[in-house]
Structure formats: C-alpha cells, structure tokens
Design a protein around this motif. Structure first.
Motif, PDB file in Angstrom:
ATOM      1  N   ASN A 213       0.838  -1.189   0.000  1.00  0.00           N
ATOM      2  CA  ASN A 213       0.000   0.000   0.000  1.00  0.00           C
ATOM      3  C   ASN A 213       0.884   1.254   0.000  1.00  0.00           C
ATOM      4  N   ILE A 214       0.799   2.033  -1.085  1.00  0.00           N
ATOM      5  CA  ILE A 214       1.689   3.195  -1.187  1.00  0.00           C
ATOM      6  C   ILE A 214       1.381   4.252  -0.131  1.00  0.00           C
ATOM      7  N   LYS A 215       0.179   4.230   0.426  1.00  0.00           N
ATOM      8  CA  LYS A 215      -0.142   5.197   1.485  1.00  0.00           C
ATOM      9  C   LYS A 215       0.650   4.882   2.744  1.00  0.00           C
ATOM     10  N   ASP A 216       0.733   3.589   3.074  1.00  0.00           N
ATOM     11  CA  ASP A 216       1.538   3.199   4.236  1.00  0.00           C
ATOM     12  C   ASP A 216       3.002   3.602   4.015  1.00  0.00           C
ATOM     13  N   GLU A 217       3.475   3.374   2.808  1.00  0.00           N
ATOM     14  CA  GLU A 217       4.863   3.726   2.498  1.00  0.00           C
ATOM     15  C   GLU A 217       5.082   5.229   2.630  1.00  0.00           C
ATOM     16  N   ALA A 218       4.111   6.013   2.141  1.00  0.00           N
ATOM     17  CA  ALA A 218       4.228   7.476   2.211  1.00  0.00           C
ATOM     18  C   ALA A 218       4.263   7.943   3.665  1.00  0.00           C
ATOM     19  N   ILE A 219       3.426   7.335   4.486  1.00  0.00           N
ATOM     20  CA  ILE A 219       3.376   7.717   5.905  1.00  0.00           C
ATOM     21  C   ILE A 219       4.714   7.405   6.580  1.00  0.00           C
ATOM     22  N   ILE A 220       5.251   6.235   6.298  1.00  0.00           N
ATOM     23  CA  ILE A 220       6.535   5.869   6.912  1.00  0.00           C
ATOM     24  C   ILE A 220       7.637   6.848   6.476  1.00  0.00           C
ATOM     25  N   LYS A 221       7.651   7.169   5.189  1.00  0.00           N
ATOM     26  CA  LYS A 221       8.652   8.127   4.687  1.00  0.00           C
ATOM     27  C   LYS A 221       8.550   9.452   5.421  1.00  0.00           C
ATOM     28  N   ALA A 222       7.314   9.953   5.535  1.00  0.00           N
ATOM     29  CA  ALA A 222       7.095  11.257   6.170  1.00  0.00           C
ATOM     30  C   ALA A 222       7.483  11.210   7.648  1.00  0.00           C
ATOM     31  N   VAL A 223       7.142  10.128   8.320  1.00  0.00           N
ATOM     32  CA  VAL A 223       7.470  10.006   9.743  1.00  0.00           C
ATOM     33  C   VAL A 223       8.989   9.942   9.939  1.00  0.00           C
ATOM     34  N   ALA A 224       9.659   9.182   9.075  1.00  0.00           N
ATOM     35  CA  ALA A 224      11.121   9.058   9.180  1.00  0.00           C
ATOM     36  C   ALA A 224      11.780  10.429   9.004  1.00  0.00           C
ATOM     37  N   LEU A 225      11.275  11.190   8.030  1.00  0.00           N
ATOM     38  CA  LEU A 225      11.818  12.521   7.771  1.00  0.00           C
ATOM     39  C   LEU A 225      11.569  13.456   8.953  1.00  0.00           C
ATOM     40  N   LEU A 226      10.339  13.437   9.434  1.00  0.00           N
ATOM     41  CA  LEU A 226       9.958  14.294  10.564  1.00  0.00           C
ATOM     42  C   LEU A 226      10.809  13.989  11.801  1.00  0.00           C
ATOM     43  N   MET A 227      10.962  12.714  12.111  1.00  0.00           N
ATOM     44  CA  MET A 227      11.708  12.333  13.309  1.00  0.00           C
ATOM     45  C   MET A 227      13.196  12.655  13.166  1.00  0.00           C
ATOM     46  N   THR A 228      13.710  12.520  11.954  1.00  0.00           N
ATOM     47  CA  THR A 228      15.100  12.874  11.724  1.00  0.00           C
ATOM     48  C   THR A 228      15.307  14.364  11.987  1.00  0.00           C
ATOM     49  N   GLU A 229      14.385  15.197  11.437  1.00  0.00           N
ATOM     50  CA  GLU A 229      14.470  16.644  11.636  1.00  0.00           C
ATOM     51  C   GLU A 229      14.305  17.021  13.108  1.00  0.00           C
ATOM     52  N   LEU A 230      13.395  16.334  13.791  1.00  0.00           N
ATOM     53  CA  LEU A 230      13.127  16.636  15.201  1.00  0.00           C
ATOM     54  C   LEU A 230      14.196  16.040  16.130  1.00  0.00           C
ATOM     55  N   LYS A 231      15.087  15.245  15.545  1.00  0.00           N
ATOM     56  CA  LYS A 231      16.092  14.522  16.323  1.00  0.00           C
ATOM     57  C   LYS A 231      15.463  13.616  17.374  1.00  0.00           C
ATOM     58  N   VAL A 232      14.390  12.960  16.951  1.00  0.00           N
ATOM     59  CA  VAL A 232      13.744  11.949  17.791  1.00  0.00           C
ATOM     60  C   VAL A 232      14.093  10.592  17.176  1.00  0.00           C
TER      61      VAL A 232
END
Ligand code: C2E
Ligand code: MG
Ligand code: MG
Ligand code: MG
Length: 278
Positions: A213-232
C-alpha cells in the motif's frame, strides 16, 4: 408466530449477555489471583540494529498462563485489567520483574541492554508513578539509563496536564520515554511538540503495508523525515520480511523489532540467544 420468534431471540440475546457478564466476572476474579498464583510471566523481544545485527535492547511483554486456557495474550486481558484498575498492581509487578531481570543479566555479564516496559495510560497518569518507578530502581539497583518506558499517544492526550511534569521527572532519572504504536491512534503533533519524547515506535500496521500500500509507504517516509528533523529516535515494529527491512533501511530507519529478527522469548531462550551473540 412472529412474537414467538421475537421472544426466542430476546431470550437468546439475554442469555448471551448473561454468559458474557459471567465470563467477565470469572475473568476478573481469575485475573485478581493471577499474580499471587504466579501465573504471570514476561517474555522478552530484542530490538535490533538492522545494519549490524547487534541487539540494542529488549522489550518485556506480559504473558498470562491461565490454567485450563493456556497462554492468554495481553491484548485479550489488558483492556479488562484497565477497566477494573487491576492493571495497577499488574503493571507494578511487570516493571519490577523486568528491572530485576535486566539487573540480573548485567550481573551475569551479558552486554548491558536497555529494558523497555509498556506502561498503561492508568499507570502513567497515576499520581504515584514517579515515586513507584524511583522505588523499583532503588530496590533492584538498576540505573535509570537502562530503563525505557513505552506509552501510547492516547496516554498523553486528554489527561491531566501533569504528564509533562511526570515525563520530565522520569527523564531526569535517566529514563528513556518512547511513544508506542506511533500513528495508530489519532496523533497530535502539537502535543508531541510539547512533550519531551526521546523515541517513537512506528506502528506495525504501516510497516506491514510496505510493498502493498503506497499510502503506508508514504506515511513511513514522512514520519522518518519528521523524526530525523526533530532529532527523535525511531524504530519500526512488526518487521517480518526482508523487503520491509530494505525499504526501511533506505529511509534511514535501522532500528527494528519483529519476527524477521526475533520473536518474544522466555528468559532461558533469550539467554541462549544473547550468549550466542556475544
Ligand atoms: P506492543 O507494546 O506494541 O507490543 C508489540 C506486539 O507485537 C507484541 O504483542 C509482540 O509480540 C507483537 N509482535 C512483535 N513482532 C511482531 C511481528 O513481527 N509481527 C506481528 N504480527 N506481531 C509482532 P503482544 O506481546 O501480544 O502484546 C500486545 C500488546 O499488549 C502490546 O503491544 C502492549 O500494548 C500490550 N502489553 C504487553 N505487555 C504489556 C504490559 O506489561 N503492560 C501493558 N500495559 N501493556 C502490555
Ligand atoms: Mg510496546
Ligand atoms: Mg507497539
Ligand atoms: Mg500495540
């Protein structure tokens, strides 16, 4: 005739309700005695560095070996335990047993790993939580830096504002705070911003959508990016396939938990696995 039928159905429904009520009472009573009768035990599931294969830590997962029923999954009795507040003594037992086990392993010379314990919404919002964690650490001699507490997003919202203070105090003890099942319940980014969270665990429902499901993939990508930026720090839960591992590694997510690496294991089995590793 119709009336007969209706009456019959009513009787059936009423009987089912009664059975359900009886079952609930029975389960509540059995749960009440489960700790005393030593029917509860903990399994441990490793958290793995997918780049090196190194075990980073472990999570304690509760099991109830109920006589006549076998192993009952926590998903099946924790909701009831929460409703009846039996989760408070049970949760305390889990915390103490897991910390004791971690300290034991350290003394046996196993590599020093962080122990993660799941906390119910009723535990983290209990006025004595900081005091309880403090006394478990003192009694077991485990240093706070070896303890991680996993809470769900809902445990941090719609509750007393005090949770901010509680998390700060726990962190001051060196404890790691993680958000479990991230993204599964309604996520509040503003709440997330307010709280000092060290780590999130991406819910397995997204991980299991990889390649499907490309939606699940998109969510994971966005979360990974967000957490990297937030240093979480972030970890993926429920990883079962090589395809999932590869996808996650490409996004910079390298902390994993799942059947692809290890299942939750009882103490003895865990010891043989860790022994082999080191
Ligand atoms: P959780 O904390 O999100 O734990 C992950 C669950 O996923 C565990 O189920 C684990 O056995 C399972 N799992 C791990 N890897 C995989 C995988 O690759 N595929 C699949 N399909 N599943 C995997 P478990 O042990 O049945 O626990 C269910 C939930 O019960 C936990 O979810 C947690 O929310 C709760 N729980 C467990 N132990 C405790 C406890 O001591 N206290 C509290 N309050 N809740 C607990
Ligand atoms: Mg967990
Ligand atoms: Mg989880
Ligand atoms: Mg869960």
């Amino acid at each position: 005739k119709a009336k007969e039928l209706g009456g019959n159905q009513y009787q059936k429904a009423s009987k089912a309700l009664k059975n359900h009520a009886l079952e609930t009472i029975e389960l509540t009573n059995a749960l009440h005695q489960a700790l005393e009768k030593e029917e509860m035990l903990l399994y441990y599931q490793p958290k793995v560095n997918g780049r090196t294969g190194e075990i980073l830590g472990l999570e304690a997962l509760l099991r109830w070996n109920r006589p006549g029923y076998g192993f009952i999954s926590p998903a099946d009795f924790i909701p009831l335990a929460e409703k009846t507040r039996q989760i408070l003594p049970i949760g305390y037992w889990v915390l103490k047993t897991a910390c004791q086990q971690c300290k034991d392993w350290q003394e046996k010379g196993f590599s020093q790993m962080k122990m993660a314990v799941n906390l119910s919404v009723y535990q983290i919002n209990h006025p004595d939580i900081v005091q309880q964690v403090q006394s478990v650490l003192e009694e077991t001699g485990l240093e706070g830096k070896y303890l991680e507490l996993e809470i769900t997003e809902s445990a941090t919202v719609n509750t007393n504002k005090q949770i901010e203070e509680v998390l700060k105090e726990l962190k001051a003890m060196g404890i790691t705070i993680s958000i479990d099942d991230f993204g599964k319940e309604y996520s509040s980014l503003s709440r997330f911003k307010e709280l000092s969270i060290d780590k999130i665990k991406i819910d397995m429902s997204f991980v299991q959508g990889i390649g499907i499901n490309i939606k699940d993939e998109a969510i994971i990508k966005a979360v990974a990016l967000l957490m990297t930026e937030l240093k979480v720090d972030f970890l993926a839960e429920g990883v079962e396939t090589k395809e999932q591992v590869d996808f996650l590694l490409r996004l910079g997510c390298y902390q994993f938990q799942g059947y692809y690496f290890y299942r939750p294991m009882p103490v003895k089995e865990f010891e043989s696995v860790v022994n082999m590793k080191n």
